[in-house]
Design a protein around this motif. Structure first.
Motif, PDB file in Angstrom:
ATOM      1  N   GLN A 276       0.759  -1.119   0.114  1.00 48.23           N
ATOM      2  CA  GLN A 276       0.131   0.032   0.069  1.00 48.23           C
ATOM      3  C   GLN A 276       0.938   1.206   0.081  1.00 48.23           C
ATOM      4  O   GLN A 276       0.622   2.106  -0.753  1.00 48.23           O
ATOM      5  N   LEU A 277       1.955   1.231   0.751  1.00 52.63           N
ATOM      6  CA  LEU A 277       2.870   2.369   0.633  1.00 52.63           C
ATOM      7  C   LEU A 277       3.411   2.615  -0.509  1.00 52.63           C
ATOM      8  O   LEU A 277       3.671   3.744  -1.048  1.00 52.63           O
ATOM      9  N   ARG A 278       3.902   1.570  -1.113  1.00 50.96           N
ATOM     10  CA  ARG A 278       4.568   1.532  -2.592  1.00 50.96           C
ATOM     11  C   ARG A 278       3.638   2.416  -3.331  1.00 50.96           C
ATOM     12  O   ARG A 278       3.954   3.101  -4.406  1.00 50.96           O
ATOM     13  N   SER A 279       2.368   1.745  -3.361  1.00 46.91           N
ATOM     14  CA  SER A 279       1.275   2.500  -4.330  1.00 46.91           C
ATOM     15  C   SER A 279       1.464   3.970  -3.970  1.00 46.91           C
ATOM     16  O   SER A 279       0.903   4.746  -5.090  1.00 46.91           O
ATOM     17  N   ILE A 280       1.085   4.335  -2.655  1.00 48.07           N
ATOM     18  CA  ILE A 280       1.177   5.745  -2.527  1.00 48.07           C
ATOM     19  C   ILE A 280       2.399   6.560  -2.844  1.00 48.07           C
ATOM     20  O   ILE A 280       2.078   7.530  -3.605  1.00 48.07           O
ATOM     21  N   TYR A 281       3.465   5.959  -2.653  1.00 47.71           N
ATOM     22  CA  TYR A 281       4.821   6.884  -3.223  1.00 47.71           C
ATOM     23  C   TYR A 281       4.654   6.752  -4.715  1.00 47.71           C
ATOM     24  O   TYR A 281       5.117   7.757  -5.198  1.00 47.71           O
ATOM     25  N   THR A 282       4.384   5.473  -5.219  1.00 45.30           N
ATOM     26  CA  THR A 282       4.134   5.626  -6.921  1.00 45.30           C
ATOM     27  C   THR A 282       3.477   6.757  -7.317  1.00 45.30           C
ATOM     28  O   THR A 282       3.689   7.614  -8.275  1.00 45.30           O
TER      29      THR A 282
END
Length: 125
Positions: free
Chosen positions: A115-121
């Motif tokens: 989920q954090l990777r999606s936000i950062y992307t």
């Protein structure tokens, strides 16, 4: 020792990294493989050195203590969100704070990291 060397820390005091990893494996109730993996992944992603290893280890341990995951889970998940976080300017400590917080609602490190990777992307766009 091989794991530290193969992670690229040949000249950056690999014995210090191994010493810190050994202490972390005892404190974090994990094995050396996961301890070294978490430490060297963090060091590589955030361009840190063996001089930072004690501080990194303390932050990893505190994250396991406060989050809803084990050391092994965190070691595996660091590769999911770490590089994307670093690419958008998120510091290691900020990533760990986010992992702890998100894991409390998702129930684990892998889902939190995804989920954090999606936000950062999305932030990078």
């Amino acid at each position: 020792f091989y794991q530290v060397l193969s992670a690229g820390f040949k000249g950056d005091n690999p014995l210090k990294i191994m010493s810190v990893a050994a202490k972390a494996s005892v404190a974090g109730i994990t094995d050396m493989e996961n301890s070294v993996k978490a430490l060297t992944t963090t060091m590589n992603v955030f361009n840190l050195t063996s001089q930072d290893s004690d501080s990194i280890s303390d932050t990893l341990f505190r994250s396991v203590e406060l989050g809803v995951f084990r050391y092994k889970d965190l070691a595996d998940a660091l590769g999911i969100a770490g590089q994307t976080a670093q690419n958008v300017g998120v510091e290691f400590e900020e990533l760990m704070a986010s992992m702890v917080t998100v894991s409390k609602t998702t129930g684990g490190a892998r889902v939190a990291a995804t989920q954090l990777r999606s936000i950062y992307t999305a932030l990078k766009r």
